[in-house]
Design a protein around this motif. Structure first.
Motif, PDB file in Angstrom:
ATOM      1  N   PRO A  69       0.840  -1.207   0.000  1.00 47.96           N
ATOM      2  CA  PRO A  69       0.000   0.000   0.000  1.00 47.96           C
ATOM      3  C   PRO A  69       0.872   1.254   0.000  1.00 47.96           C
ATOM      4  O   PRO A  69       2.005   1.224   0.488  1.00 47.96           O
ATOM      5  N   PRO A  70       0.359   2.345  -0.533  1.00 48.32           N
ATOM      6  CA  PRO A  70       1.130   3.590  -0.542  1.00 48.32           C
ATOM      7  C   PRO A  70       1.512   4.000   0.885  1.00 48.32           C
ATOM      8  O   PRO A  70       0.739   3.841   1.824  1.00 48.32           O
ATOM      9  N   GLY A  71       2.707   4.516   1.020  1.00 50.28           N
ATOM     10  CA  GLY A  71       3.153   5.003   2.325  1.00 50.28           C
ATOM     11  C   GLY A  71       3.846   3.979   3.195  1.00 50.28           C
ATOM     12  O   GLY A  71       4.397   4.323   4.233  1.00 50.28           O
ATOM     13  N   LEU A  72       3.817   2.704   2.786  1.00 50.13           N
ATOM     14  CA  LEU A  72       4.501   1.688   3.583  1.00 50.13           C
ATOM     15  C   LEU A  72       6.006   1.899   3.445  1.00 50.13           C
ATOM     16  O   LEU A  72       6.543   1.918   2.343  1.00 50.13           O
ATOM     17  N   ARG A  73       6.672   2.076   4.566  1.00 45.07           N
ATOM     18  CA  ARG A  73       8.120   2.290   4.540  1.00 45.07           C
ATOM     19  C   ARG A  73       8.839   0.951   4.389  1.00 45.07           C
ATOM     20  O   ARG A  73       8.463  -0.027   5.014  1.00 45.07           O
ATOM     21  N   LEU A  74       9.875   0.967   3.574  1.00 45.98           N
ATOM     22  CA  LEU A  74      10.676  -0.228   3.329  1.00 45.98           C
ATOM     23  C   LEU A  74      12.123   0.132   3.593  1.00 45.98           C
ATOM     24  O   LEU A  74      12.649   1.084   3.037  1.00 45.98           O
ATOM     25  N   LEU A  75      12.748  -0.625   4.465  1.00 42.42           N
ATOM     26  CA  LEU A  75      14.114  -0.337   4.879  1.00 42.42           C
ATOM     27  C   LEU A  75      14.991  -1.550   4.617  1.00 42.42           C
ATOM     28  O   LEU A  75      14.671  -2.660   5.036  1.00 42.42           O
ATOM     29  N   LEU A  76      16.100  -1.330   3.901  1.00 39.32           N
ATOM     30  CA  LEU A  76      17.101  -2.372   3.697  1.00 39.32           C
ATOM     31  C   LEU A  76      18.195  -2.130   4.727  1.00 39.32           C
ATOM     32  O   LEU A  76      18.791  -1.057   4.762  1.00 39.32           O
ATOM     33  N   TRP A  77      18.463  -3.139   5.577  1.00 46.29           N
ATOM     34  CA  TRP A  77      19.366  -2.957   6.719  1.00 46.29           C
ATOM     35  C   TRP A  77      20.462  -4.018   6.695  1.00 46.29           C
ATOM     36  O   TRP A  77      20.192  -5.176   6.417  1.00 46.29           O
ATOM     37  N   ASP A  78      21.657  -3.610   7.013  1.00 52.01           N
ATOM     38  CA  ASP A  78      22.800  -4.518   7.031  1.00 52.01           C
ATOM     39  C   ASP A  78      22.585  -5.618   8.082  1.00 52.01           C
ATOM     40  O   ASP A  78      22.441  -5.341   9.263  1.00 52.01           O
ATOM     41  N   GLU A  79      22.574  -6.857   7.622  1.00 55.15           N
ATOM     42  CA  GLU A  79      22.366  -7.975   8.545  1.00 55.15           C
ATOM     43  C   GLU A  79      23.651  -8.741   8.848  1.00 55.15           C
ATOM     44  O   GLU A  79      23.623  -9.824   9.427  1.00 55.15           O
ATOM     45  N   THR A  80      24.787  -8.150   8.466  1.00 52.97           N
ATOM     46  CA  THR A  80      26.072  -8.819   8.654  1.00 52.97           C
ATOM     47  C   THR A  80      26.250  -9.277  10.098  1.00 52.97           C
ATOM     48  O   THR A  80      26.045  -8.510  11.023  1.00 52.97           O
ATOM     49  N   TRP A  81      26.609 -10.516  10.275  1.00 57.14           N
ATOM     50  CA  TRP A  81      26.930 -11.153  11.559  1.00 57.14           C
ATOM     51  C   TRP A  81      25.725 -11.435  12.450  1.00 57.14           C
ATOM     52  O   TRP A  81      25.884 -11.974  13.532  1.00 57.14           O
ATOM     53  N   THR A  82      24.497 -11.101  12.062  1.00 62.19           N
ATOM     54  CA  THR A  82      23.371 -11.323  12.979  1.00 62.19           C
ATOM     55  C   THR A  82      23.148 -12.808  13.264  1.00 62.19           C
ATOM     56  O   THR A  82      22.901 -13.177  14.413  1.00 62.19           O
ATOM     57  N   THR A  83      23.243 -13.657  12.249  1.00 60.22           N
ATOM     58  CA  THR A  83      23.041 -15.087  12.489  1.00 60.22           C
ATOM     59  C   THR A  83      24.157 -15.644  13.364  1.00 60.22           C
ATOM     60  O   THR A  83      23.914 -16.410  14.293  1.00 60.22           O
ATOM     61  N   ARG A  84      25.390 -15.251  13.080  1.00 57.20           N
ATOM     62  CA  ARG A  84      26.520 -15.737  13.888  1.00 57.20           C
ATOM     63  C   ARG A  84      26.377 -15.268  15.332  1.00 57.20           C
ATOM     64  O   ARG A  84      26.627 -16.017  16.269  1.00 57.20           O
ATOM     65  N   LEU A  85      25.961 -14.027  15.534  1.00 53.71           N
ATOM     66  CA  LEU A  85      25.754 -13.530  16.897  1.00 53.71           C
ATOM     67  C   LEU A  85      24.635 -14.294  17.597  1.00 53.71           C
ATOM     68  O   LEU A  85      24.725 -14.606  18.781  1.00 53.71           O
ATOM     69  N   ALA A  86      23.582 -14.598  16.852  1.00 55.07           N
ATOM     70  CA  ALA A  86      22.448 -15.315  17.440  1.00 55.07           C
ATOM     71  C   ALA A  86      22.804 -16.757  17.789  1.00 55.07           C
ATOM     72  O   ALA A  86      22.382 -17.270  18.823  1.00 55.07           O
ATOM     73  N   LEU A  87      23.591 -17.405  16.941  1.00 59.59           N
ATOM     74  CA  LEU A  87      23.927 -18.810  17.153  1.00 59.59           C
ATOM     75  C   LEU A  87      25.096 -19.006  18.112  1.00 59.59           C
ATOM     76  O   LEU A  87      25.170 -20.012  18.804  1.00 59.59           O
ATOM     77  N   GLY A  88      26.013 -18.075  18.111  1.00 56.72           N
ATOM     78  CA  GLY A  88      27.216 -18.264  18.900  1.00 56.72           C
ATOM     79  C   GLY A  88      28.223 -19.091  18.120  1.00 56.72           C
ATOM     80  O   GLY A  88      27.960 -19.528  16.999  1.00 56.72           O
ATOM     81  N   PRO A  89      29.392 -19.326  18.680  1.00 60.19           N
ATOM     82  CA  PRO A  89      30.454 -20.024  17.959  1.00 60.19           C
ATOM     83  C   PRO A  89      30.168 -21.518  17.793  1.00 60.19           C
ATOM     84  O   PRO A  89      29.356 -22.092  18.512  1.00 60.19           O
TER      85      PRO A  89
END
Length: 100
Positions: free
Chosen positions: A38-58
């Motif tokens: 719909p018009p006006g819906l904001r769309l943001l592309l955000w750097d996801e670098t390292w998020t999975t590694r941080l979430a999972l741990g080593p």
């Protein structure tokens, strides 16, 4: 239907900051979403670098843990976006650009 104010898509940059092959796929999906949203819906592309590694741990992880790790990574990504928005709003208030 859900009255969302915006959508955040993770951009899978490489560890050195360069664009990965998957970045093009995310951008193509973002364009399709813009066209269908719909018009006006904001769309943001955000750097996801390292998020999975941080979430999972080593270390190595089972497929089940990886699945939940991706969900946790999405939460980290959203937390990062919301934190950045909060910092920006605070800075704008401090600079007198926004009424509190």
């Amino acid at each position: 239907e859900l009255d969302a104010g915006g959508v955040v898509l993770g951009m899978p940059y490489l560890a050195d900051g360069r664009r990965s092959r998957e970045c093009e796929l995310v951008e193509a999906a973002a364009e399709r979403l813009r066209e269908a949203a719909p018009p006006g819906l904001r769309l943001l592309l955000w750097d996801e670098t390292w998020t999975t590694r941080l979430a999972l741990g080593p270390g190595r992880h089972s497929a089940r843990r990886q699945h939940w790790g991706h969900a946790a990574a999405a939460c980290l990504l959203l937390q990062d976006v919301l934190g950045a928005a909060e910092v920006r709003a605070y800075a704008e208030r401090r600079n007198g650009r926004v009424e509190s």
